[in-house]
Design a protein around this motif. Structure first.
Motif, PDB file in Angstrom:
ATOM      1  N   LEU A 152      16.789  12.117 -18.963  1.00 36.56           N
ATOM      2  CA  LEU A 152      17.251  11.266 -20.055  1.00 36.56           C
ATOM      3  C   LEU A 152      18.294  10.277 -19.552  1.00 36.56           C
ATOM      4  N   ARG A 153      19.201  10.763 -18.727  1.00 37.25           N
ATOM      5  CA  ARG A 153      20.255   9.898 -18.187  1.00 37.25           C
ATOM      6  C   ARG A 153      19.646   8.794 -17.324  1.00 37.25           C
ATOM      7  N   ASP A 154      18.656   9.152 -16.509  1.00 39.26           N
ATOM      8  CA  ASP A 154      17.999   8.159 -15.654  1.00 39.26           C
ATOM      9  C   ASP A 154      17.267   7.111 -16.480  1.00 39.26           C
ATOM     10  N   ALA A 155      16.807   7.511 -17.661  1.00 41.62           N
ATOM     11  CA  ALA A 155      16.089   6.577 -18.540  1.00 41.62           C
ATOM     12  C   ALA A 155      17.033   5.761 -19.410  1.00 41.62           C
ATOM     13  N   GLY A 156      18.339   5.944 -19.225  1.00 39.64           N
ATOM     14  CA  GLY A 156      19.319   5.203 -19.998  1.00 39.64           C
ATOM     15  C   GLY A 156      19.585   5.776 -21.368  1.00 39.64           C
ATOM     16  N   LEU A 157      19.217   7.052 -21.577  1.00 34.24           N
ATOM     17  CA  LEU A 157      19.426   7.706 -22.863  1.00 34.24           C
ATOM     18  C   LEU A 157      20.570   8.703 -22.767  1.00 34.24           C
ATOM     19  N   ASN A 158      21.137   9.039 -23.913  1.00 32.85           N
ATOM     20  CA  ASN A 158      22.237   9.986 -23.975  1.00 32.85           C
ATOM     21  C   ASN A 158      21.695  11.403 -23.791  1.00 32.85           C
ATOM     22  N   PRO A 159      22.058  12.107 -22.729  1.00 34.89           N
ATOM     23  CA  PRO A 159      21.527  13.455 -22.504  1.00 34.89           C
ATOM     24  C   PRO A 159      21.952  14.457 -23.571  1.00 34.89           C
ATOM     25  N   ASP A 160      23.013  14.143 -24.303  1.00 31.63           N
ATOM     26  CA  ASP A 160      23.469  15.045 -25.365  1.00 31.63           C
ATOM     27  C   ASP A 160      22.721  14.822 -26.678  1.00 31.63           C
ATOM     28  N   THR A 161      21.940  13.739 -26.748  1.00 33.73           N
ATOM     29  CA  THR A 161      21.157  13.445 -27.951  1.00 33.73           C
ATOM     30  C   THR A 161      19.735  13.115 -27.539  1.00 33.73           C
ATOM     31  N   PRO A 162      18.940  14.109 -27.182  1.00 26.76           N
ATOM     32  CA  PRO A 162      17.570  13.841 -26.754  1.00 26.76           C
ATOM     33  C   PRO A 162      16.729  13.287 -27.896  1.00 26.76           C
ATOM     34  N   PRO A 163      15.758  12.416 -27.589  1.00 26.30           N
ATOM     35  CA  PRO A 163      14.898  11.842 -28.638  1.00 26.30           C
ATOM     36  C   PRO A 163      14.079  12.884 -29.381  1.00 26.30           C
ATOM     37  N   GLY A 164      13.949  14.052 -28.803  1.00 27.06           N
ATOM     38  CA  GLY A 164      13.190  15.121 -29.429  1.00 27.06           C
ATOM     39  C   GLY A 164      12.903  16.210 -28.425  1.00 27.06           C
ATOM     40  N   THR A 165      12.129  17.194 -28.832  1.00 26.72           N
ATOM     41  CA  THR A 165      11.818  18.316 -27.946  1.00 26.72           C
ATOM     42  C   THR A 165      10.376  18.755 -28.155  1.00 26.72           C
ATOM     43  N   PHE A 166       9.772  19.291 -27.078  1.00 25.54           N
ATOM     44  CA  PHE A 166       8.485  19.948 -27.222  1.00 25.54           C
ATOM     45  C   PHE A 166       8.726  21.339 -27.784  1.00 25.54           C
ATOM     46  N   GLN A 167       7.946  21.683 -28.787  1.00 23.29           N
ATOM     47  CA  GLN A 167       8.110  22.968 -29.452  1.00 23.29           C
ATOM     48  C   GLN A 167       6.781  23.703 -29.525  1.00 23.29           C
ATOM     49  N   MET A 168       6.846  25.018 -29.563  1.00 24.14           N
ATOM     50  CA  MET A 168       5.655  25.822 -29.768  1.00 24.14           C
ATOM     51  C   MET A 168       5.312  25.840 -31.253  1.00 24.14           C
ATOM     52  N   ARG A 169       4.088  25.434 -31.562  1.00 24.19           N
ATOM     53  CA  ARG A 169       3.663  25.374 -32.952  1.00 24.19           C
ATOM     54  C   ARG A 169       3.817  26.708 -33.679  1.00 24.19           C
ATOM     55  N   PRO A 170       3.422  27.847 -33.089  1.00 29.05           N
ATOM     56  CA  PRO A 170       3.568  29.114 -33.821  1.00 29.05           C
ATOM     57  C   PRO A 170       5.005  29.409 -34.223  1.00 29.05           C
ATOM     58  N   LEU A 171       5.953  29.112 -33.330  1.00 24.17           N
ATOM     59  CA  LEU A 171       7.352  29.422 -33.630  1.00 24.17           C
ATOM     60  C   LEU A 171       7.897  28.504 -34.723  1.00 24.17           C
ATOM     61  N   VAL A 172       7.507  27.222 -34.683  1.00 24.35           N
ATOM     62  CA  VAL A 172       7.966  26.284 -35.708  1.00 24.35           C
ATOM     63  C   VAL A 172       7.416  26.686 -37.073  1.00 24.35           C
ATOM     64  N   TYR A 173       6.134  27.029 -37.123  1.00 23.09           N
ATOM     65  CA  TYR A 173       5.533  27.390 -38.407  1.00 23.09           C
ATOM     66  C   TYR A 173       6.122  28.686 -38.965  1.00 23.09           C
ATOM     67  N   LYS A 174       6.407  29.637 -38.100  1.00 20.40           N
ATOM     68  CA  LYS A 174       7.043  30.870 -38.573  1.00 20.40           C
ATOM     69  C   LYS A 174       8.427  30.577 -39.146  1.00 20.40           C
ATOM     70  N   MET A 175       9.134  29.620 -38.534  1.00 17.08           N
ATOM     71  CA  MET A 175      10.435  29.202 -39.058  1.00 17.08           C
ATOM     72  C   MET A 175      10.267  28.640 -40.470  1.00 17.08           C
ATOM     73  N   TYR A 176       9.248  27.803 -40.666  1.00 12.81           N
ATOM     74  CA  TYR A 176       8.980  27.244 -41.995  1.00 12.81           C
ATOM     75  C   TYR A 176       8.597  28.341 -42.988  1.00 12.81           C
ATOM     76  N   VAL A 177       7.760  29.277 -42.549  1.00 11.29           N
ATOM     77  CA  VAL A 177       7.352  30.378 -43.430  1.00 11.29           C
ATOM     78  C   VAL A 177       8.572  31.158 -43.910  1.00 11.29           C
ATOM     79  N   HIS A 178       9.502  31.417 -42.989  1.00  8.34           N
ATOM     80  CA  HIS A 178      10.721  32.139 -43.370  1.00  8.34           C
ATOM     81  C   HIS A 178      11.482  31.376 -44.453  1.00  8.34           C
TER      82      HIS A 178
END
Length: 473
Positions: free
Chosen positions: A111-137
């Protein structure tokens, strides 16, 4: 305008009951986000789902920062999202034949090399099953009513009564003040809305799989960083995704699985003189049965018709705008849709539902058309990487993650521009000529209708995807 968030959490109970009855069809990311956000905004919510349960299977997707900002209002979700996220992850880039092109770097360093703030990433790759279970909860915590086994076959609206509804395959009828169609690209709502878009074959598909990492115990080397195509390795899970030319067995379905032997028989086709690395082939061999999805990629033109004539039925997510999986923007924009719509309905109140729905569509359309076009540009980059340039500049292998996408806050934006958008609609100002509203798309961009046919023609002529005017970076 009251209730502007200004970055401050506003949990359930912060908004008075709106008296708006909302019926949501579908429990994908768009539908579930709409459900919990409509509850927070004081609306009365019911949800219909065609399957017997919420589907928590799948592999991974990218969730942009603009989509996850609303977690600030849901401390339980924010905590769980942090727990399932990868922290201090490493990334390295290889050619398909195993040649390392970019050495291992922490995400923060990239991120730093791309000129972006490493403390504020544009987003993250997430596992779909874990995200959906979070929503179900969260859905269960709120006691949201979901009726399963309700296959919707038709949508209707009654403008005189101020109602809309659906009909199921069992001839059941459900009504509400507003119906949110979040049931995907084949939504039956498109017959009423008039937004049916012809699917065009891209000639490409994706093999993808997610499975417990113990299946790799037979070959411990595969657990090490250094597999090729796109992989995500977690302590307990291996995920891989490979883009390929169509072979004839693919379908546009996340439930369509094939055998590893079919992948191995086809994976070297169309990659040039150098075959895929044997290490990656070993990963395919170790993938358990009934795991590999062969998902066909279709292209669809953007279309501005997301609402029914009386604006009592509205499409969100894939029902309104489909994204290529390689775009990294589909999940993000689906969540943004839901947050924006729940906010617009709250701002306008029960007496102005059609107005609020139309304002929401106006707020969202150009942004999504730009995000769709950016997805084609990024897919082109990933598919036709110029590796000679990557050696000189690793940023040449990185898809665009522009600030106009990830820095956006769809909730705050709705409160900021709603009144002006409504005023301009009443004045008859065309949506693409409205210069009085700050853009939520590339600064300086002027909307121009575009089509897949135009993009395909440019690509066949050897031209890069023309994003158009404005600053897309």
């Amino acid at each position: 305008m009251p209730f502007i968030t200004d970055g401050e959490p506003k949990p359930v109970g912060s908004y008075p009951n709106s008296g708006i009855d909302v019926l949501i069809v579908g429990t994908g990311l768009a539908g579930l986000t709409a459900a919990i956000e409509c509850v927070r905004k004081g609306h009365n919510v019911r949800v219909l789902e065609r399957n017997d349960d919420i589907n928590t299977a799948g592999d991974m997707y990218f969730m942009g920062l603009s989509a996850t900002k609303f977690f600030k209002h849901w401390p339980e979700m924010a905590k769980e999202f942090d727990e399932i996220s990868l922290h201090n992850a490493w990334i390295e880039t290889f050619k398909h034949d195993g040649t390392r092109m970019i050495p291992p770097l922490k995400v923060a360093d990239r991120l730093r090399d791309a000129g972006l703030n490493p403390d504020t990433p544009p987003g993250t790759f997430q596992m779909r099953p874990l995200v959906y279970k979070m929503y179900v909860h969260q859905v269960r915590r709120l006691g949201i009513q979901i009726q399963f086994g309700k296959r919707v076959v038709d949508y209707f609206e009654d403008e005189a009564r101020g109602k809309a509804g659906v009909v199921t395959d069992n001839d059941e009828r459900f009504e509400a003040d507003v119906v949110i169609a979040a049931d995907g690209v084949g939504s039956k709502s498109q017959k009423l809305v008039g937004g049916q878009v012809r699917a065009m074959k891209s000639g490409r598909a994706m093999w993808r799989a997610a499975f417990p990492i113990e299946h790799l115990d037979k070959n411990p080397e595969i657990k090490e960083p250094g597999t090729y195509a796109m992989t995500l390795t977690r302590p307990d899970t291996m995920i891989w995704v490979m883009n390929h030319d169509v072979t004839g067995s693919e379908k546009e379905s996340w439930n369509h699985t094939i055998d590893a032997d079919e992948v191995l028989a086809n994976m070297d086709k169309g990659v040039g003189p150098s075959p895929w690395s044997s290490k990656y082939k070993d990963l395919i061999k170790l993938t358990p049965p009934n795991t590999i999805v062969n998902f066909e990629l279709f292209w669809r033109n953007p279309q501005p018709k997301w609402a029914s004539p009386g604006a009592r039925v509205v499409n969100i997510g894939d029902a309104a705008h489909s994204f290529l999986p390689a775009s990294g923007n589909g999940a993000t924009q689906a969540i943004e849709d839901a947050v924006s719509l729940a906010s617009c309905l709250q701002i306008g109140g029960r007496d102005n539902i059609p107005q609020s729905v139309r304002a929401h569509v106006r707020i969202r359309f150009i942004r999504n058309a730009c995000a769709q076009k950016l997805g084609f540009s990024n897919a082109e980059l990933l598919q036709d990487t110029d590796w000679s340039q990557v050696k000189l500049d690793p940023r040449k292998a990185q898809p665009k993650l522009p600030a106009w996408v990830w820095s956006h806050d769809p909730e705050s934006y709705a409160y900021q521009v709603y009144d002006k958008v409504v005023e301009n609609m009443k004045k008859g100002v065309p949506f693409d000529k409205d210069d009085s509203v700050p853009p939520n798309y590339p600064p300086g961009y002027r909307y121009e209708p575009w089509s897949i046919e135009q993009i395909m023609g440019d690509m066949k002529a050897g031209k890069t995807v023309d994003l158009g005017s404005g600053n897309w970076d």
